[in-house]
Design a protein around this motif. Structure first.
Motif, PDB file in Angstrom:
ATOM      1  N   GLN A  47      46.187  42.403  27.849  1.00 57.76           N
ATOM      2  CA  GLN A  47      46.111  41.648  28.897  1.00 57.76           C
ATOM      3  C   GLN A  47      46.711  40.420  29.556  1.00 57.76           C
ATOM      4  OE1 GLN A  47      41.309  43.208  29.215  1.00 57.76           O
ATOM      5  NE2 GLN A  47      42.447  42.096  31.196  1.00 57.76           N
ATOM      6  N   ARG A  48      47.452  40.553  30.348  1.00 61.27           N
ATOM      7  CA  ARG A  48      47.827  39.232  30.621  1.00 61.27           C
ATOM      8  C   ARG A  48      46.806  38.190  31.391  1.00 61.27           C
ATOM      9  NH1 ARG A  48      53.193  40.668  28.670  1.00 61.27           N
ATOM     10  NH2 ARG A  48      53.812  42.446  29.981  1.00 61.27           N
ATOM     11  N   PRO A  49      47.435  37.123  31.326  1.00 59.89           N
ATOM     12  CA  PRO A  49      46.401  36.274  31.403  1.00 59.89           C
ATOM     13  C   PRO A  49      46.197  36.312  33.567  1.00 59.89           C
ATOM     14  CG  PRO A  49      47.348  35.144  30.392  1.00 59.89           C
ATOM     15  CD  PRO A  49      48.141  36.299  30.695  1.00 59.89           C
ATOM     16  N   GLU A  50      46.868  36.998  34.282  1.00 60.16           N
ATOM     17  CA  GLU A  50      46.851  37.070  35.561  1.00 60.16           C
ATOM     18  C   GLU A  50      45.762  38.072  36.204  1.00 60.16           C
ATOM     19  OE1 GLU A  50      51.091  39.330  35.016  1.00 60.16           O
ATOM     20  OE2 GLU A  50      49.714  36.886  34.210  1.00 60.16           O
ATOM     21  N   THR A  51      45.734  38.989  35.107  1.00 58.06           N
ATOM     22  CA  THR A  51      44.896  40.131  35.105  1.00 58.06           C
ATOM     23  C   THR A  51      43.559  39.165  34.902  1.00 58.06           C
ATOM     24  OG1 THR A  51      44.208  41.048  32.646  1.00 58.06           O
ATOM     25  CG2 THR A  51      46.297  41.505  34.182  1.00 58.06           C
ATOM     26  N   LEU A  52      42.702  38.547  33.874  1.00 60.12           N
ATOM     27  CA  LEU A  52      41.164  37.978  34.111  1.00 60.12           C
ATOM     28  C   LEU A  52      41.109  37.595  35.959  1.00 60.12           C
ATOM     29  CD1 LEU A  52      42.181  38.778  31.200  1.00 60.12           C
ATOM     30  CD2 LEU A  52      41.316  36.497  30.698  1.00 60.12           C
ATOM     31  N   SER A  53      39.716  37.316  35.368  1.00 58.29           N
ATOM     32  CA  SER A  53      38.589  37.382  35.871  1.00 58.29           C
ATOM     33  C   SER A  53      38.200  35.432  36.192  1.00 58.29           C
ATOM     34  CB  SER A  53      36.984  37.720  36.756  1.00 58.29           C
ATOM     35  OG  SER A  53      37.320  37.789  36.006  1.00 58.29           O
ATOM     36  N   VAL A  54      37.781  34.949  37.003  1.00 66.26           N
ATOM     37  CA  VAL A  54      37.598  33.523  36.640  1.00 66.26           C
ATOM     38  C   VAL A  54      36.375  33.055  35.415  1.00 66.26           C
ATOM     39  CG1 VAL A  54      36.406  31.420  37.724  1.00 66.26           C
ATOM     40  CG2 VAL A  54      38.548  32.540  38.892  1.00 66.26           C
ATOM     41  N   ALA A  55      35.394  34.513  35.767  1.00 67.49           N
ATOM     42  CA  ALA A  55      34.349  34.961  34.945  1.00 67.49           C
ATOM     43  C   ALA A  55      34.328  35.441  33.836  1.00 67.49           C
ATOM     44  CB  ALA A  55      33.665  35.894  35.624  1.00 67.49           C
ATOM     45  N   GLN A  56      35.957  35.578  33.624  1.00 62.21           N
ATOM     46  CA  GLN A  56      35.824  35.879  32.106  1.00 62.21           C
ATOM     47  C   GLN A  56      36.616  34.901  31.346  1.00 62.21           C
ATOM     48  OE1 GLN A  56      38.424  39.712  33.441  1.00 62.21           O
ATOM     49  NE2 GLN A  56      37.199  40.976  32.429  1.00 62.21           N
ATOM     50  N   PHE A  57      37.486  34.319  31.936  1.00 60.43           N
ATOM     51  CA  PHE A  57      38.278  33.104  31.523  1.00 60.43           C
ATOM     52  C   PHE A  57      36.694  31.946  31.145  1.00 60.43           C
ATOM     53  CE2 PHE A  57      42.343  33.572  33.712  1.00 60.43           C
ATOM     54  CZ  PHE A  57      43.128  33.444  33.266  1.00 60.43           C
ATOM     55  N   GLN A  58      36.132  32.001  31.673  1.00 54.44           N
ATOM     56  CA  GLN A  58      34.822  31.607  31.514  1.00 54.44           C
ATOM     57  C   GLN A  58      34.383  31.385  30.001  1.00 54.44           C
ATOM     58  OE1 GLN A  58      33.864  28.433  32.372  1.00 54.44           O
ATOM     59  NE2 GLN A  58      33.388  27.824  30.594  1.00 54.44           N
ATOM     60  N   GLN A  59      33.997  32.566  29.895  1.00 57.92           N
ATOM     61  CA  GLN A  59      33.883  33.342  28.982  1.00 57.92           C
ATOM     62  C   GLN A  59      34.170  33.362  27.479  1.00 57.92           C
ATOM     63  OE1 GLN A  59      33.016  37.729  30.238  1.00 57.92           O
ATOM     64  NE2 GLN A  59      31.137  37.299  30.798  1.00 57.92           N
ATOM     65  N   LEU A  60      35.347  33.822  27.714  1.00 63.84           N
ATOM     66  CA  LEU A  60      36.191  33.610  26.748  1.00 63.84           C
ATOM     67  C   LEU A  60      36.533  31.956  26.622  1.00 63.84           C
ATOM     68  CD1 LEU A  60      38.858  34.964  24.681  1.00 63.84           C
ATOM     69  CD2 LEU A  60      40.686  34.136  27.044  1.00 63.84           C
TER      70      LEU A  60
END
Length: 68
Positions: A47-60
């Protein structure tokens, strides 16, 4: 949750947003990253960064930077 961890991850990812997550994390955070982290969160390394949601970024960010 640490806002500075989220900010660091977002900055890393969007400096190279056309690269895949696994490539970005493997090079930028070699001591913190493992493929299992993405798998545990239901994310693909391709996956590329632009495909992640804010929640997914926080979890990561939580998963990467909460390791001791």
């Amino acid at each position: 949750r640490r806002p500075e961890a989220l900010a660091r991850l977002i900055k890393l990812c969007f400096q190279q947003r056309r690269k895949q997550l696994q490539t970005i994390l493997r090079h930028a955070l070699p001591d913190l990253y493992s493929p299992e982290i993405l798998a545990d969160l239901g994310l693909e390394g391709t996956q590329r960064p632009e495909t992640l949601s804010v929640a997914q970024f926080q979890q990561l960010a939580d998963a990467l930077f909460s390791k001791k």
